[in-house]
Write an enzyme that holds these catalytic residues in place. Structure first.
Site, short mmCIF file in Angstrom:
data_model
loop_
_atom_site.label_atom_id
_atom_site.label_comp_id
_atom_site.label_asym_id
_atom_site.label_seq_id
_atom_site.Cartn_x
_atom_site.Cartn_y
_atom_site.Cartn_z
N TRP A 102 0.82 -1.21 0.00
CA TRP A 102 0.00 0.00 0.00
C TRP A 102 0.85 1.26 0.00
O TRP A 102 0.52 2.24 -0.66
CB TRP A 102 -1.00 -0.02 1.17
CG TRP A 102 -1.97 -1.13 0.99
CD1 TRP A 102 -2.03 -2.29 1.73
CD2 TRP A 102 -2.99 -1.25 -0.02
NE1 TRP A 102 -3.04 -3.10 1.24
CE2 TRP A 102 -3.64 -2.50 0.19
CE3 TRP A 102 -3.41 -0.43 -1.05
CZ2 TRP A 102 -4.68 -2.94 -0.62
CZ3 TRP A 102 -4.46 -0.86 -1.87
CH2 TRP A 102 -5.07 -2.10 -1.65
N ASP A 173 -1.27 6.97 6.35
CA ASP A 173 -2.37 6.10 5.94
C ASP A 173 -2.62 5.15 7.11
O ASP A 173 -1.81 4.27 7.39
CB ASP A 173 -1.99 5.33 4.68
CG ASP A 173 -3.05 4.31 4.27
OD1 ASP A 173 -4.09 4.22 4.95
OD2 ASP A 173 -2.83 3.60 3.27
N LYS A 197 -12.05 -1.29 7.69
CA LYS A 197 -11.36 -2.28 8.51
C LYS A 197 -11.72 -2.10 9.99
O LYS A 197 -12.26 -2.99 10.62
CB LYS A 197 -9.86 -2.22 8.26
CG LYS A 197 -9.53 -2.61 6.81
CD LYS A 197 -8.11 -2.29 6.41
CE LYS A 197 -7.89 -2.38 4.92
NZ LYS A 197 -7.95 -3.70 4.33
#
Lengths: 361, 361
Positions: A102, A173, A197
């Site tokens: 990511w 992030d 999440k």
């Protein structure tokens, strides 16, 4: 109805009480004669939800007055582009710490927008097995920001604490560990997270941003991508994903009633300890390649002696009601995602299963 | 529980059977032991929903093989920027037909990205009371595309048919009338729509796009904003708004079972006729300023003799279970939004109420 023990990496399990509340009022919220899905985003009913969701984020995360809270669309993947679009002026550069797939995606997108460099790259032989220490970071003191990924869902690593980046603001992030514990946001320029999440469903991104960065944002980009556009209108510049924000509100309300982020951290550490203990208790059968100081409290990643045994493990666990344990397709192995809403009883059941499974081989 | 007659302009009323289905399986879909909200977007359960939603759009709208169907985030407001980002190369210009607030916003955003010009402007004394005829359009035959807004929610106007733009492709914001009737998409380069009026909840944008335009799209913009990125991955490049797409699937399944868009058009024309008849039957009390050939089948906008009477009308109607009738804050008056999911019985009740209300004054 029998609910499974859901170890999915995201979208992930949600607190059952948040879902029950949504179910019970899905056709008629608060006697209004319509669903929250059918309410105008400019009406009183939705406005109360929206305002409460913002207030819960501020209270739970102790967001300082220096920062604004935004609800945006497009998930973290869109923030990969929106952050540099807002912050990188001509000639400026940003630092990216690469700790997994990511962060590499975020870095690639930044380079589509402007100048970015890698301040560290934890990749070795295609794997990301640790979080770089501060001594490994080659920070550019004139960088516009330092981007990090606080938790890496695929490799199973997580920052134990935020790095010291001096006067350069951190852009984090936090998609897979936002609100897993209390965190001092003072030196965080931007924290962003897809909700799916730890705090809600997919389709909502939470952005916490220092107001100075909002004001300094570029004005020569489309209005819809300027943080200022959304901050000026309390995230109601355009129609927000109302149901997603509603469900996030339901989730955060439960987090608050459960004792807030301090209680959440205690529960999360307990859950992770149960699984890492089960791995470490049988090092001949279960193997964790992650540096111990970089182990994720959210995604517990490990291997069995062979891919065949891993496939059997996943299939047998599913028969016991434990699902979502297959590792990410890019790395294989086993991954137990144990976000905020997962239960201690689930990891205890999984640890017991691990013991029994290994003993039978 | 008593459901109201919901005339909201958007987010808007949804078919009750679509909501009931969502409610009944909100904690456990198809015996999977989890909510659709908790399923991985890469798993079998969600994939079946996603694929079915795409197939329903293709079938209901008779989308030709020349076009792709995408689910994106950020609503129509984000498409205002994404369209020119993809299509406008250096030196190219786009034509915009201005028929209301939303087309003005789309035009302004295009000018933030590149070159755009107004091919017509229907605004007169701050009002948009008609759709420009083809003779009013000053089209640039070298324009990259012609942008139109097929239905104008605020002013209550709608294109009776798409304009002839020669060889220049039409880009149509169809947020408030997508799927209101069958439409030949052959000459439409891009049709986009936020779902929250006619086909689902907020947080999902439907984009139907000619494959040639995808291939010609700029590659020097962030990957997340390239149509090609999403087309190449069947709208699973990043985590989609899974619940929104699920609910859209529920809605479109009902539209199909109800006879598709031909049946939908018949029902929509009947509903609109009931309300316009009620207005025209009492021209001294109810006033529609819209040119008759431009009247919207989705948003019926009208005035009463005074703002005070309008406020009383809205309040009295609410007592009869008819809500959402207040006109947009920028134009005032009354607005009855009668999208696909609104019922003939509701407009009949409203027409009766209009008669009684006027008679009492």
């Amino acid at each position: 109805m029998s609910r499974v023990m859901n170890f999915n990496a995201g979208p992930a399990t949600l607190p059952i009480a948040a879902l029950e509340r949504a179910r019970d009022e899905l056709l008629d919220i608060e006697g209004s004669g319509m669903s929250i899905l059918e309410h105008s985003h400019r009406g009183k009913t939705y406005d109360a939800v929206h305002t409460e969701a913002l207030a819960l984020v501020r209270e739970l995360m102790a967001v300082p007055d220096t920062h604004d809270i935004l609800f945006m669309q497009g998930g973290a993947s869109q923030q990969f582009a929106v952050v540099p679009m807002n912050l990188l002026a001509e000639g400026q550069s940003a630092d990216y710490v690469l700790t997994g797939s990511w962060s590499k995606k975020a870095f690639a997108e930044a380079k589509n927008v402007g100048k970015a460099r890698a301040a560290a790259n934890a990749e070795k032989d295609g794997k990301f097995l640790h979080i770089p220490g501060e001594d490994e970071l080659e920070l550019d003191s004139s960088a516009r920001y330092v981007h990090i990924t606080t938790n890496n869902t695929i490799s199973g690593t997580q920052y134990a604490k935020l790095p010291d980046t001096g006067s350069v603001p951190i852009v984090a992030d936090m998609s897979s560990d936002i609100m897993w514990r209390p965190l001092d946001l003072t030196n965080v320029g931007i924290a962003y997270a897809g909700a799916q999440k730890n705090i809600g469903p997919s389709g909502v991104a939470l952005v916490i941003i220092n107001k100075a960065l909002i004001e300094e944002g570029r004005t020569d980009i489309p209005a819809i991508f300027r943080y200022k556009t959304h901050a000026d209108k309390d995230s109601l510049y355009h129609t927000p994903p109302t149901f997603g924000i509603y469900l996030m509100r339901n989730v955060l309300d439960l987090v608050k009633k459960g004792g807030g982020l301090a209680a959440q951290e205690k529960k999360n550490r307990e859950k992770a300890a149960v699984l890492y203990s089960a791995i470490d208790a049988n090092p001949d059968f279960y193997r964790s390649s992650i540096a111990k100081d970089s182990r994720s409290m959210m995604n517990v990643v490990f291997n069995l002696p062979t891919p065949e045994l891993e496939a059997e493990f996943v299939a047998s666990a599913a028969k016991e009601g434990m699902v979502g344990l297959k590792g990410h397709r890019s790395v294989g192995g086993i991954r137990a995602s144990i976000y905020n809403a997962s239960q201690l009883a689930w990891v205890e059941a999984l640890a017991q299963f691990m013991k029994t499974f290994a003993a039978g081989k």
